[in-house]
Design a protein around this motif. Structure first.
Motif, PDB file in Angstrom:
ATOM      1  N   ASN A   1       0.818  -1.202   0.000  1.00 38.89           N
ATOM      2  CA  ASN A   1       0.000   0.000   0.000  1.00 38.89           C
ATOM      3  C   ASN A   1       0.857   1.260   0.000  1.00 38.89           C
ATOM      4  OD1 ASN A   1      -2.579  -1.052  -0.102  1.00 38.89           O
ATOM      5  ND2 ASN A   1      -2.603  -1.456   2.097  1.00 38.89           N
ATOM      6  N   MET A   2       1.953   1.219   0.789  1.00 38.45           N
ATOM      7  CA  MET A   2       2.817   2.393   0.836  1.00 38.45           C
ATOM      8  C   MET A   2       3.434   2.657  -0.528  1.00 38.45           C
ATOM      9  SD  MET A   2       2.685   4.196   3.370  1.00 38.45           S
ATOM     10  CE  MET A   2       3.750   5.492   2.796  1.00 38.45           C
ATOM     11  N   LEU A   3       3.825   1.557  -1.201  1.00 33.70           N
ATOM     12  CA  LEU A   3       4.408   1.711  -2.539  1.00 33.70           C
ATOM     13  C   LEU A   3       3.377   2.326  -3.479  1.00 33.70           C
ATOM     14  CD1 LEU A   3       6.519  -1.526  -2.935  1.00 33.70           C
ATOM     15  CD2 LEU A   3       7.312   0.829  -2.722  1.00 33.70           C
ATOM     16  N   MET A   4       2.126   1.860  -3.324  1.00 34.80           N
ATOM     17  CA  MET A   4       1.066   2.433  -4.147  1.00 34.80           C
ATOM     18  C   MET A   4       0.934   3.923  -3.838  1.00 34.80           C
ATOM     19  SD  MET A   4      -2.947   1.491  -4.133  1.00 34.80           S
ATOM     20  CE  MET A   4      -3.134   2.130  -2.494  1.00 34.80           C
ATOM     21  N   GLY A   5       1.043   4.250  -2.536  1.00 30.13           N
ATOM     22  CA  GLY A   5       0.939   5.657  -2.146  1.00 30.13           C
ATOM     23  C   GLY A   5       1.993   6.500  -2.834  1.00 30.13           C
ATOM     24  N   PHE A   6       3.247   5.987  -2.828  1.00 30.59           N
ATOM     25  CA  PHE A   6       4.317   6.752  -3.474  1.00 30.59           C
ATOM     26  C   PHE A   6       4.083   6.823  -4.979  1.00 30.59           C
ATOM     27  CE2 PHE A   6       6.751   6.113   0.449  1.00 30.59           C
ATOM     28  CZ  PHE A   6       7.172   7.417   0.617  1.00 30.59           C
ATOM     29  N   ASP A   7       3.520   5.742  -5.517  1.00 22.75           N
ATOM     30  CA  ASP A   7       3.218   5.709  -6.937  1.00 22.75           C
ATOM     31  C   ASP A   7       2.234   6.833  -7.290  1.00 22.75           C
ATOM     32  OD1 ASP A   7       3.619   4.476  -9.409  1.00 22.75           O
ATOM     33  OD2 ASP A   7       1.598   3.624  -9.296  1.00 22.75           O
ATOM     34  N   VAL A   8       1.240   7.015  -6.430  1.00 24.60           N
ATOM     35  CA  VAL A   8       0.238   8.063  -6.655  1.00 24.60           C
ATOM     36  C   VAL A   8       0.895   9.444  -6.607  1.00 24.60           C
ATOM     37  CG1 VAL A   8      -1.834   9.147  -5.689  1.00 24.60           C
ATOM     38  CG2 VAL A   8      -1.639   6.664  -5.720  1.00 24.60           C
ATOM     39  N   ILE A   9       1.836   9.589  -5.649  1.00 23.78           N
ATOM     40  CA  ILE A   9       2.405  10.914  -5.399  1.00 23.78           C
ATOM     41  C   ILE A   9       3.437  11.310  -6.452  1.00 23.78           C
ATOM     42  CG2 ILE A   9       3.836  12.197  -3.739  1.00 23.78           C
ATOM     43  CD1 ILE A   9       0.810  11.731  -3.116  1.00 23.78           C
ATOM     44  N   PHE A  10       4.170  10.306  -6.968  1.00 22.48           N
ATOM     45  CA  PHE A  10       5.264  10.663  -7.867  1.00 22.48           C
ATOM     46  C   PHE A  10       4.797  11.034  -9.265  1.00 22.48           C
ATOM     47  CE2 PHE A  10       8.307   8.558  -4.885  1.00 22.48           C
ATOM     48  CZ  PHE A  10       9.033   9.712  -4.658  1.00 22.48           C
TER      49      PHE A  10
ATOM     50  N   ASN B   1       1.969  16.481  -8.600  1.00 23.70           N
ATOM     51  CA  ASN B   1       1.888  16.318  -7.153  1.00 23.70           C
ATOM     52  C   ASN B   1       3.154  16.785  -6.456  1.00 23.70           C
ATOM     53  OD1 ASN B   1      -0.709  15.437  -7.041  1.00 23.70           O
ATOM     54  ND2 ASN B   1      -0.186  13.270  -7.176  1.00 23.70           N
ATOM     55  N   LEU B   2       4.314  16.507  -7.078  1.00 24.97           N
ATOM     56  CA  LEU B   2       5.564  16.958  -6.471  1.00 24.97           C
ATOM     57  C   LEU B   2       5.604  18.482  -6.425  1.00 24.97           C
ATOM     58  CD1 LEU B   2       8.112  14.449  -8.008  1.00 24.97           C
ATOM     59  CD2 LEU B   2       7.250  14.543  -5.678  1.00 24.97           C
TER      60      LEU B   2
ATOM     61  N   LEU C   1      -9.002  20.234  -8.206  1.00 21.40           N
ATOM     62  CA  LEU C   1      -7.995  19.169  -8.232  1.00 21.40           C
ATOM     63  C   LEU C   1      -8.607  17.840  -7.823  1.00 21.40           C
ATOM     64  CD1 LEU C   1      -5.104  20.987  -6.331  1.00 21.40           C
ATOM     65  CD2 LEU C   1      -5.195  20.542  -8.775  1.00 21.40           C
ATOM     66  N   PRO C   2      -7.953  16.713  -8.233  1.00 20.85           N
ATOM     67  CA  PRO C   2      -8.409  15.421  -7.701  1.00 20.85           C
ATOM     68  C   PRO C   2      -8.208  15.366  -6.183  1.00 20.85           C
ATOM     69  CG  PRO C   2      -6.642  15.141  -9.330  1.00 20.85           C
ATOM     70  CD  PRO C   2      -6.872  16.593  -9.195  1.00 20.85           C
ATOM     71  N   VAL C   3      -8.935  14.473  -5.524  1.00 19.39           N
ATOM     72  CA  VAL C   3      -8.895  14.409  -4.059  1.00 19.39           C
ATOM     73  C   VAL C   3      -7.472  14.307  -3.521  1.00 19.39           C
ATOM     74  CG1 VAL C   3      -9.902  13.289  -2.066  1.00 19.39           C
ATOM     75  CG2 VAL C   3     -10.909  12.934  -4.300  1.00 19.39           C
ATOM     76  N   THR C   4      -6.697  13.349  -4.070  1.00 21.28           N
ATOM     77  CA  THR C   4      -5.359  13.124  -3.538  1.00 21.28           C
ATOM     78  C   THR C   4      -4.520  14.386  -3.649  1.00 21.28           C
ATOM     79  OG1 THR C   4      -5.661  11.061  -4.688  1.00 21.28           O
ATOM     80  CG2 THR C   4      -3.638  11.314  -3.470  1.00 21.28           C
ATOM     81  N   SER C   5      -4.550  15.015  -4.823  1.00 20.93           N
ATOM     82  CA  SER C   5      -3.735  16.208  -5.013  1.00 20.93           C
ATOM     83  C   SER C   5      -4.151  17.307  -4.056  1.00 20.93           C
ATOM     84  CB  SER C   5      -3.868  16.715  -6.445  1.00 20.93           C
ATOM     85  OG  SER C   5      -3.564  15.706  -7.336  1.00 20.93           O
TER      86      SER C   5
ATOM     87  N   ALA D   1       2.316   9.093   2.023  1.00 20.95           N
ATOM     88  CA  ALA D   1       3.526   9.296   1.233  1.00 20.95           C
ATOM     89  C   ALA D   1       3.814  10.781   1.075  1.00 20.95           C
ATOM     90  CB  ALA D   1       3.365   8.642  -0.138  1.00 20.95           C
ATOM     91  N   SER D   2       2.759  11.554   0.865  1.00 17.02           N
ATOM     92  CA  SER D   2       2.997  12.984   0.637  1.00 17.02           C
ATOM     93  C   SER D   2       3.449  13.666   1.917  1.00 17.02           C
ATOM     94  CB  SER D   2       1.751  13.648   0.072  1.00 17.02           C
ATOM     95  OG  SER D   2       0.770  13.770   1.052  1.00 17.02           O
ATOM     96  N   LEU D   3       2.977  13.192   3.066  1.00 14.10           N
ATOM     97  CA  LEU D   3       3.425  13.785   4.325  1.00 14.10           C
ATOM     98  C   LEU D   3       4.913  13.532   4.540  1.00 14.10           C
ATOM     99  CD1 LEU D   3       0.602  13.093   6.925  1.00 14.10           C
ATOM    100  CD2 LEU D   3       1.531  15.305   6.286  1.00 14.10           C
ATOM    101  N   LEU D   4       5.354  12.292   4.242  1.00 22.00           N
ATOM    102  CA  LEU D   4       6.776  11.979   4.387  1.00 22.00           C
ATOM    103  C   LEU D   4       7.597  12.880   3.482  1.00 22.00           C
ATOM    104  CD1 LEU D   4       6.665   8.073   4.499  1.00 22.00           C
ATOM    105  CD2 LEU D   4       7.161   9.614   6.386  1.00 22.00           C
ATOM    106  N   LEU D   5       7.138  12.995   2.237  1.00 17.43           N
ATOM    107  CA  LEU D   5       7.857  13.786   1.256  1.00 17.43           C
ATOM    108  C   LEU D   5       7.833  15.266   1.626  1.00 17.43           C
ATOM    109  CD1 LEU D   5       9.074  12.251  -1.031  1.00 17.43           C
ATOM    110  CD2 LEU D   5       7.337  13.183  -2.556  1.00 17.43           C
TER     111      LEU D   5
END
Lengths: 356, 504
Positions: B4-13, B17-18, B53-57, B359-363
């Motif tokens: 799931n975390m990998l998926m999270g980073f996948d969404v963010i990268f 989003n960056l 924006l989309p929810v995640t963004s 993932a975005s919080l870590l980043l």
């Protein structure tokens, strides 16, 4: 040294850019000047002009300010911003939301009454307005307010923790009637809208069953803290709005026993209304738009008609549904009646609390 | 979890989003550093721009802003004794003295590293332990909040550097001032003297700005102003050494835990977290006498705790659907706008949103570290601004900040009133920090006390029913007595030393 210099050159523009963005953000919240939006929207107004010539008044010809007395992100604020977004389509002018907190709404009302009574400054009000009228030292009365249109109505509900022994409202009621004062109900602050409505329900129950439903109202500063208190099992029950607790009910952390709407709610089809249980109690936490008394009648009419169209717009209806509310576009006179009735009801509760 | 975390980073990268993270962090630092604008106002102001924006963004940029604003508050606290956010008040206690000593770079360097650690630690807690912690927070009912508040109040002694009596006077004054406003239990307005602007009591922002910033301006005006002292170019630019950072590790670790735990409580928040963690750092320190005069530990404790409370506040939001702070309450609004109800089912229904957020919080914290360290050189240059200009600028910032709270001129008068109060207090050697502490905690202590007694029907035993409240009350007694005991010991030691000297 050189590297440092280069860094400096870099940072300057970046910070400038960020500053500019912050200012942009600030303008958006405080009130967008919206020159571009105003121009683009003037076209449909031109087309409608012949129709509007009858009421003689040409309104609106400039942006409208919608005052919001609550913090950004609160339900009234979200409603105001939706009205601003959808209402512009129909009014042909931008509606800017101006946040004016302080004095529990009193600052916003005072500010509204000081503005020209031309309909360009209006206020998003909630049932808490009635509480304001009943506060000591408040210089305004229902007569100073010109209701324009109701927007949405939020039903009330009774919740208990997920592991509560009470499975239905009747069980809670029976226990409460046998053990006066033992049922603690967490809810927003004393003599607020929730408390007043619950007091009304208590009166209806007493009339119907002949026995008092004595409970202890435990007030909180905010609705969500009260909900958390119930979830933790620190009080027997709680009083809130169904839209706030959908997720917690789905997760089994809370149970919802009753709703105060006319009909059962779509998202809680198993939860009975007070009406079906035999108590003639239908009540909503309303939100709507008001202006200062003394606005031209034509302007009130135009605002009512256009905002009614906005509320009935599918985009606005989608939002109302998503927050579990009921669309409530009542006319100025009906809205006025509701405000006055509720103000009187609040006064009764305030007196009852003072007696204690 | 890992998947799931990998998926999270996948969404963010994605570059959008960056970019949004960088944008959110930059705005957040500036918003935090601006008195009167805090994380919650920043999020609220940016919210309308994220509708498209989309929810995640939209969550990415809002949460990046929230995190960075908690750090941003420390910049003005250190540089001009003006806490940019209420939670940065404890940062000013030691940060500003450090800055005056020309160690601004050290204070700012510690602040950004401690903030980043606090943010990262709390995000990890959020990812791995949100459910048990959220359930722990639910066990806090009125008696537990009362006990926590009492425990918080016992740190007065820590905040009043030399003279405890003066500290208590300040705290009692703060408690009295906090009673102004409508009593939530009866709806009756207390001590408002017909001023309905006082209906909600004094807002914490003008109070803080008055006590710290405006009173400092008055004090600066007393000094000779005409001369413009040109500082050495490298003055204040020196960053902390690795050795200094290593020495701070225990403080930062402890403060991170305090920040998360207090941040989780819906009824307490970042300000309480940083004040309590400041006190703990002082009590654990080998040289507590340095606190208040420029201890790096003080800055580290306060900043690690207030940033750790960000992740903490998100825990009840995601695990229970109950916001843990004012800012997360606005995030609920942001989610509602997108037709999403926050709560436990979010993990199973929309994992991409939840893990994308993690993932975005870590980043965001890492971006914050880079931007923060890079910009430190700019902030320390405040030192080179002539005092005449600086005084005017601080006053202007404080005025605008107070006005911005509710677009009301009344708050500006409150600011001036507290500015005068703060000046008089400083003049006669009274500490101002206990006033702030009492005003932050006073309401929580009073309301939860009355709420507990309402729940129990007037039975005082309710405060001893749960293990948590008993433990907190015992800790309160210890924390209250500790400074007196150590002071007594020190004096005794000094006396025996003196005796030895005489005997010689």
């Amino acid at each position: 040294m050189q590297a440092r210099n280069r860094k400096k050159k870099w940072l300057g523009p970046i910070i400038l850019l960020c500053l500019a963005l912050v200012f942009l953000a600030g303008c958006g919240g405080g009130g967008k000047t919206g020159a571009g939006a105003g121009e683009s929207a003037s076209a449909p107004k031109g087309a409608e002009k012949p129709k509007e010539e009858k009421p003689k008044v040409n309104f609106p010809t400039k942006p409208i300010t919608l005052i919001c007395w609550s913090s950004p992100g609160s339900p009234v604020d979200v409603m105001s911003r939706q009205i601003s977004k959808v209402g512009e389509k129909y009014l042909g002018q931008p509606i800017n939301v101006l946040t004016k907190q302080g004095g529990g709404g009193a600052d916003a009302v005072t500010y509204l009454l000081k503005q020209p009574k031309d309909g360009y400054t209006i206020l998003a009000a909630t049932a808490s307005l009635a509480g304001l009228f009943n506060r000591e030292g408040i210089p305004f009365k229902p007569d100073d307010i010109q209701p324009i249109i109701g927007v949405q109505a939020d039903p009330y509900c009774i919740i208990v923790p997920g592991n509560s022994p009470f499975k239905s409202f009747q069980e809670l009621l029976e226990y409460g009637q046998k053990n006066p004062g033992k049922v603690t109900i967490s809810g927003p602050f004393a003599a607020g809208a929730h408390h007043v409505r619950f007091y009304q329900l208590q009166k209806i129950i007493k009339q119907k069953t002949g026995k008092a439903f004595d409970v202890t109202w435990v007030p909180f500063e905010g609705g969500s803290e009260a909900v958390a208190n119930v979830m933790g099992g620190h009080s027997v029950a709680g009083h809130t709005n169904p839209g706030n607790i959908k997720a917690q009910v789905a997760a089994g952390k809370l149970k919802i026993l009753s709703v105060s709407s006319e009909k059962r709610l779509d998202s809680f089809p198993d939860v009975p209304t007070y009406k079906e249980m035999g108590y003639d109690f239908v009540a909503y936490h309303w939100r709507g738009i008001v202006g200062p008394k003394g606005m031209p009648q034509e302007v009130v009419d135009i605002l009512y008609q256009k905002l009614k169209q906005a509320i009935e717009d599918p985009e606005f209806q989608k939002y109302i549904k998503s927050v579990e509310m009921i669309s409530w576009p009542v006319s100025p006179s009906e809205f006025d009646k509701e405000i006055r009735e509720f103000t009187a009801a609040t006064q009764e509760v305030v007196k009852a609390i003072e007696k204690k | 979890m890992l998947e799931n975390m990998l998926m999270g980073f996948d969404v963010i990268f994605s570059w959008q989003n960056l970019l949004l993270i960088v944008l959110g962090v930059s705005i957040g630092i500036l918003v935090g550093a601006t008195p009167g604008l805090s994380g919650s106002t920043g999020v609220a102001l940016l919210l309308p721009f994220t509708f498209g924006l989309p929810v995640t963004s939209s969550l990415v940029v809002l949460c990046a802003l929230y995190t960075a604003a908690e750090y941003g508050g420390s910049i003005t606290a250190i540089a001009i004794n003006t806490p940019g956010t209420p939670a940065a008040v404890a940062t000013a206690f030691d940060g500003y003295p450090l800055f005056q000593q020309g160690k601004g770079g050290k204070a700012l360097g510690v602040s950004i590293v401690a903030s980043t650690y606090g943010g990262l630690f709390s995000t990890l807690v959020l990812i791995f332990a949100s459910v048990p912690l959220a359930n722990f927070a639910l066990r806090f009912g009125p008696p537990e909040y009362f006990a926590l508040g009492v425990f918080g109040l016992t740190i007065i002694a820590s905040l009043s550097s030399e003279n405890w009596v003066k500290g208590f006077v300040a705290a009692v004054l703060g408690l009295l001032l906090k009673t102004v406003g409508v009593d939530p239990f009866s709806g009756y307005p207390r001590f408002i003297f017909g001023k309905f602007e006082l209906m909600n009591g004094f807002h914490i922002v003008p109070v803080l700005l008055g006590l710290f910033a405006v009173s400092e301006v008055f004090r600066m005006l007393e000094e000779e102003i005409g001369e413009r002292k040109l500082m050495d170019k490298t003055f204040g630019r020196i960053l902390p050494t690795i050795k200094e950072y290593i020495g701070l590790i225990p403080t930062i670790l402890r403060s991170g835990v305090i920040g998360v735990v207090i941040g989780v409580m819906p009824g307490a928040g970042a300000t309480i977290a940083s004040l309590i963690s400041y006190d703990q750092a002082k009590k654990m320190s080998k040289n507590p006498e340095k606190f208040g005069k420029g201890a790096l530990e003080g800055v580290a404790a306060s900043e690690a705790a207030n940033n750790a409370s960000v992740g903490g506040a998100l825990i009840p939001l995601l695990a229970l659907g109950v916001p843990g702070s004012a800012t997360t309450a606005i995030l609920v609004g942001a989610l509602m706008m997108k037709n999403i109800t926050p709560g436990p089912e979010l993990f199973s229904k929309m994992p991409e949103v939840v893990y994308g957020l993690f993932a975005s919080l870590l980043l965001a914290n890492i971006v914050m570290l880079i931007v923060g360290l890079g910009a430190t050189n700019i902030w320390v240059r405040v030192n080179r601004i002539p005092k005449t200009v600086l005084c005017a600028a601080i006053l202007a910032i404080s005025f605008v900040g107070s006005y911005a709270i509710g677009n009301s001129l009344f708050d500006v008068w409150v600011l001036l009133g507290f500015g005068v109060l703060g000046y008089v207090f400083k003049r006669y050697g009274f500490p101002v920090a206990p006033i702030v502490l009492a005003m932050v905690l006073g309401f929580m202590v009073e309301s939860s006390f009355r709420r507990a007694l309402l729940t129990s029907g007037g039975d005082y035993r309710i405060f001893f029913h749960s293990g948590i409240s008993v433990a907190l009350l015992i800790m309160a007694v210890i924390s209250f007595c500790l400074p007196f005991i150590s002071e007594y010991r020190r004096r005794k030691k000094a006396r025996t030393m003196a005796n030895i000297d005489i005997e010689r």
